[in-house]
Design an enzyme around this catalytic site. Structure first.
Site: not given
Ligand SMILES: NC(=O)c1ccc[n+]([C@@H]2O[C@H](COP(=O)([O-])OP(=O)(O)OC[C@H]3O[C@@H](n4cnc5c(N)ncnc54)[C@H](OP(=O)(O)O)[C@@H]3O)[C@@H](O)[C@H]2O)c1
Length: 275
Positions: A48, A106
């Protein structure tokens, strides 16, 4: 204090802040505010490119280091043992921490024997650089293999999980091994807010669709790590412990799962890519 799950000696707060795609000052500011607001779990990764800012945000928050559960991850191109040890040290240097609470592989990397990678991961723990270790994006077969090779407990598997994707088989595999389940993309990258059913159920509880989505997961003892770049949404995403979904609503939400529900679909092939 947010509730936590216990797995193999690890106590993991049920809500953490995801930080993928948060960079620079935004990342440091969001981490700082999240911790001031009550978050006690931050999810980052060497990939990241924000470990430095995560560390800065944590120190700026004034919350003692030992009260925050910090996870980072080693990228698959660093799975050869010497590389893995070097990557772990580099992560700690960027975070300016002497240890992380959880270090994950990862993604699986078929190009390096799992025995060697797991051996190195266990050594990182034995050397005191990680309090706990685990994996991410491992399927049930790989989870079995990893668990049988590990000389230290693997405390969790982090993978994509939200109502639009049925992960019941993988959840059972984790539970069988006593491992915690950590759901990434728990609000389907923001997609939850557009779903009519989640909005309707939310309205009945005075909550948003995103909160219903997160509640659905934590009510199954699944750890969630929603990401937001917006301070006002930090509060929304952690305010999910003052209501409960009855069984009928839990079943209704489970019926949202569909075949093409996966958002993150990628296997490591040796070429650097996102996430
Ligand atoms: N291990 C892996 O391979 C892997 C893969 C993917 C993700 N991850 C981890 O998991 C975390 C979360 O997953 P993600 O980032 O893919 O997706 P997520 O948390 O499901 O969604 C994030 C998105 O949702 C929006 N959002 C956040 N809160 C909201 C709410 N209350 N209402 C409406 N929209 C909202 C955010 O926009 P705004 O910023 O505009 O609020 C952003 O665009 C990542 O940041 C990372 O740390 C790990």
């Amino acid at each position: 204090m947010t509730p936590a799950v216990e797995a193999k000696g690890a106590r993991i707060p049920l809500v953490g802040l995801g930080t993928w795609d948060l960079r620079g000052r935004t990342c440091a500011r969001v981490v700082e505010q999240a911790l001031r607001m009550g978050y006690r779990h931050i999810d980052t990764a060497e990939m990241y490119d924000n470990e430095r800012e995560v560390g800065e945000g944590l120190r700026a928050s004034g919350i003692p280091r030992n009260e925050v559960f910090v996870t980072t991850k080693v990228w698959p191109s660093h799975f050869a043992p010497r590389e893995l040890l070097r990557a772990a040290k580099e992560s700690l240097a960027k975070l300016r921490m002497s240890e992380v609470d959880l270090l994950l592989l990862h993604w699986p990397n078929p190009q390096v024997p799992l025995s060697e990678t797991i051996g190195a991961l266990c050594k990182v723990k034995a050397d005191g650089m990680a309090r706990h270790i685990g994996v991410s994006n491992f399927n049930a077969a790989l989870l079995n293999e990893a668990a049988s090779l590990a000389t230290e407990p693997l405390v969790c598997n982090q993978f994509e999980m939200h109502p639009f994707l049925d992960q019941s088989t993988l959840v059972s595999a984790c539970r069988d091994k006593g491992m915690a389940v950590v759901a990434y993309s728990p609000i389907a990258r923001g997609g939850a807010k557009n779903d009519a059913m989640l909005n309707r159920i939310g309205k009945a509880h005075g909550k948003t669709a995103a909160q219903v989505c997160l509640r659905y997961l934590v009510q199954q003892d699944v750890v969630v790590i929603p990401r937001t770049s917006k301070i006002e949404r930090l509060e929304e995403n952690i305010s999910i412990f003052d209501f409960a979904l009855p069984d009928a609503e839990m079943s209704e939400i489970a019926s949202l799962a569909r075949r093409d529900g996966r958002i993150v679909d990628w296997s490591f092939s040796g070429s650097a890519k996102w996430d």
